[in-house]
Design an enzyme around this catalytic site. Structure first.
Site, mmCIF file in Angstrom:
data_model
loop_
_atom_site.group_PDB
_atom_site.id
_atom_site.type_symbol
_atom_site.label_atom_id
_atom_site.label_comp_id
_atom_site.label_asym_id
_atom_site.label_seq_id
_atom_site.Cartn_x
_atom_site.Cartn_y
_atom_site.Cartn_z
ATOM 1 N N VAL A 1 0.819 -1.223 0.000
ATOM 2 C CA VAL A 1 0.000 0.000 0.000
ATOM 3 C C VAL A 1 0.854 1.275 0.000
ATOM 4 O O VAL A 1 0.326 2.378 0.033
ATOM 5 C CB VAL A 1 -0.996 0.027 1.189
ATOM 6 C CG1 VAL A 1 -2.011 -1.094 1.068
ATOM 7 C CG2 VAL A 1 -0.267 -0.032 2.529
ATOM 8 N N GLY A 2 2.171 1.114 -0.021
ATOM 9 C CA GLY A 2 3.042 2.295 -0.074
ATOM 10 C C GLY A 2 3.559 2.748 1.280
ATOM 11 O O GLY A 2 3.793 3.937 1.493
ATOM 12 N N THR B 1 6.528 2.153 2.704
ATOM 13 C CA THR B 1 7.913 2.648 2.658
ATOM 14 C C THR B 1 7.971 4.046 2.053
ATOM 15 O O THR B 1 8.647 4.928 2.581
ATOM 16 C CB THR B 1 8.809 1.668 1.871
ATOM 17 O OG1 THR B 1 8.793 0.407 2.536
ATOM 18 C CG2 THR B 1 10.237 2.166 1.793
ATOM 19 N N THR B 2 7.233 4.274 0.974
ATOM 20 C CA THR B 2 7.192 5.612 0.364
ATOM 21 C C THR B 2 6.669 6.624 1.371
ATOM 22 O O THR B 2 7.192 7.734 1.490
ATOM 23 C CB THR B 2 6.289 5.597 -0.898
ATOM 24 O OG1 THR B 2 6.752 4.570 -1.779
ATOM 25 C CG2 THR B 2 6.310 6.925 -1.613
ATOM 26 N N ASP C 1 11.077 -4.251 8.348
ATOM 27 C CA ASP C 1 10.488 -5.190 7.388
ATOM 28 C C ASP C 1 11.621 -6.015 6.777
ATOM 29 O O ASP C 1 12.557 -5.450 6.218
ATOM 30 C CB ASP C 1 9.767 -4.384 6.297
ATOM 31 C CG ASP C 1 9.049 -5.264 5.285
ATOM 32 O OD1 ASP C 1 9.300 -6.490 5.273
ATOM 33 O OD2 ASP C 1 8.236 -4.730 4.515
ATOM 34 N N GLU D 1 -9.357 0.380 -1.365
ATOM 35 C CA GLU D 1 -9.932 -0.910 -1.755
ATOM 36 C C GLU D 1 -10.495 -1.589 -0.516
ATOM 37 O O GLU D 1 -10.056 -1.308 0.607
ATOM 38 C CB GLU D 1 -8.859 -1.809 -2.394
ATOM 39 C CG GLU D 1 -8.391 -1.326 -3.748
ATOM 40 C CD GLU D 1 -7.346 -2.248 -4.383
ATOM 41 O OE1 GLU D 1 -7.118 -3.350 -3.832
ATOM 42 O OE2 GLU D 1 -6.772 -1.860 -5.417
#
EC number: 3.6.-.-
Length: 332
Positions: free
Chosen positions: A35-36, A38-39, A61, A235
């Protein structure tokens, strides 16, 4: 309550509140896989580096995506991120930390090493928790203003957050047991001609570990010092996982009041991409549900799906601005 009414009462859709809270010491970023996270954690660390003296970004992680995100190799020692004076990053694995601890104890003397191993595997989860304790001891000694954890996917994250209480109970039990059995174990060891450190050394090590964990546990439950940023996409499964995460965080008494929703589509009105329009409709439905459920108590940040990957320091810097200045889709 209509979604328009909810949006009207909604909290500011940015993470500015986190940047303004100068008492924060520990920041966790987590959610479902893909789902992003790290970004988001990299972007948040970049924004924090503008307002805090020193920032440490840690990946727990096992996939370790920080190196990929910044295009720079990180390891288990804190390393300055290229282009920053006050932002460092490191990638650690709680499992390898406990193994190193056992090997270190083995090299100091057989009895202590084998007892460490027995302790590590006697209670489910204690091996990871002890690795976590070693990490926290290491991190605490580094004196950063704020520490951002890029956590593993949801299940691992929740286990990670339960380590302090698991370890506190286990170590308290072992310390008590050790003090009663210590003299007898010492005699037994000398009868067998065992050398190396005595049991007191081991129990002193466990005690110091327990003290660190107790302090960290107290800080994790203090909303002035710790908060958790939930990351999701629009989602069903991701929204479901976010609700589960929020419930679990509440049960651990860990503060959470921010949700970052990534990968949102903003197709142009005259777009011929049917796939984009259909997907946008689906996303709007789940964003609406998210607003209805959380907008009164959470800062909900909507992040766009860009045409290019967000990789490298420059792109991360640009993307991180949307955490504090809401993205405005092009009108044409």
């Amino acid at each position: 309550m209509s979604s328009a009414a909810v949006v009207e009462d909604a909290l500011e859709p940015t993470l500015q509140n986190i940047l303004d809270q100068k008492t924060l010491k520990w920041l966790f970023v987590g959610g479902k896989g893909g789902v992003g996270k790290t970004t988001t954690s990299c972007s948040l660390a970049i924004q924090l580096s503008k307002v805090r003296e020193s920032v440490l970004l840690i990946s727990t992680d096992p996939a370790h995506n920080l190196s990929d995100a910044f295009g720079q190799k990180f390891g288990k020692e804190a390393t300055k991120v290229n282009g920053f004076d006050n932002l460092s990053a490191m990638e650690i694995d709680p499992n390898s930390s406990i193994q190193e601890m056992i090997e270190q104890s083995d090299s100091q003397g057989g009895a202590m090493g084998s007892m460490m191993q027995d302790l590590a595997f006697a209670i489910p989860g204690v091996d990871e928790a002890m690795g976590f304790a070693e990490i926290m001891k290491h991190v605490k000694s580094m004196e950063y203003s704020v520490i951002v954890f890029d956590t593993a996917p949801t299940g691992h994250t929740l286990r990670f957050l339960s380590f302090p209480s698991v370890l506190e109970k286990a170590l308290a039990k072992f310390s008590t047991l050790g003090r009663s059995l210590g003299p007898m174990l010492g005699q037994f060891q000398s009868m067998l001609g065992g050398g190396g450190p005595n049991q007191e050394d081991m129990f002193a090590k466990l005690e110091s570990m327990r003290e660190v964990i107790t302090e960290v546990n107290t800080q994790f439950k203090d909303p002035e010092k710790t908060t958790f940023v939930c990351v999701c996409i629009a989602e069903f499964l991701s929204l479901y996982e976010t609700e589960r995460l929020i419930q679990e965080l509440t049960s651990y008494e860990i503060d959470t009041h921010a949700i970052v929703c990534n990968q949102l589509l903003y197709p142009k009105k005259d777009s011929n991409c049917q796939h984009c329009r259909v997907r946008k409709q689906m996303q709007d439905k789940y964003v609406g549900e998210m607003m209805e459920l959380y907008a009164d108590d959470f800062h909900i940040v909507k992040m766009p799906l860009l045409t290019e990957e967000v990789r490298g320091t420059d792109k991360l810097k640009d993307f991180s601005n949307f955490l504090v200045t809401p993205y405005v889709p092009p009108t044409e």
